[in-house]
Motif scaffolding. Structure first.
Motif: not given
Length: 148
Positions: A22-26, A31-39, A132-140
């Motif tokens: 039961p993990f949630q990677s999204e 959170a890491l995308q919003l932090r912005g310190d990792v490409s 899925r991750y590309v769409i998630l990044a775009w939506l974020t």
């Protein structure tokens, strides 16, 4: 948190989320995308690889699990397993493009049971998981969250 620790955390979350755990990677990804310190490219690559490899674990479990189908502790009834196999036979390998969805873990296990060619399994799952991750990044990015 260092870039390496961030990416390792994302990898573990993405890997676990693709298995029956039961993990949630999204949440970690956003959170890491919003932090912005990792490409963003590194986030997409690590999340996609982790999630795809987690699905490979499901595939491997499917390859070996059917031999236990008549045991009392087996997690699916005979009818459930037969229904899943009929569904997969009907919709075929293209259903692996839904492996990103909440029910996708079951599809990846059934793909192993049905002995889907691994290269085909890997290709379709990688497309679905990465998409899925590309769409998630775009939506974020589109929501403007985290913007000053």
């Amino acid at each position: 948190m260092t870039d390496t620790a961030s990416l390792l955390t994302l990898f573990v979350a993405a890997f676990g989320a693709a298995t029956i755990l039961p993990f949630q990677s999204e949440i970690v990804f956003v959170a890491l995308q919003l932090r912005g310190d990792v490409s963003l490219t590194a986030l997409l690559i690590v999340a996609s690889i982790g999630n795809t490899l987690g699905s490979c674990v499901n595939y491997a479990m499917g390859m070996g699990i059917e031999r236990f189908r008549h045991r009392r502790w087996f997690p699916a009834s005979e009818a459930q397993l037969d229904r899943a196999q009929r569904w997969y036979a009907k919709y075929g390998v293209w259903s692996l493009l839904l492996s990103w969805a909440p029910f996708g873990d079951a599809i990846t296990v059934v793909a192993g049971i049905m002995r889907t060619r691994f290269w085909l399994f890997l290709s379709l799952v990688a497309i679905a998981k990465t998409g899925r991750y590309v769409i998630l990044a775009w939506l974020t990015a589109r929501t403007g969250l985290g913007a000053d």
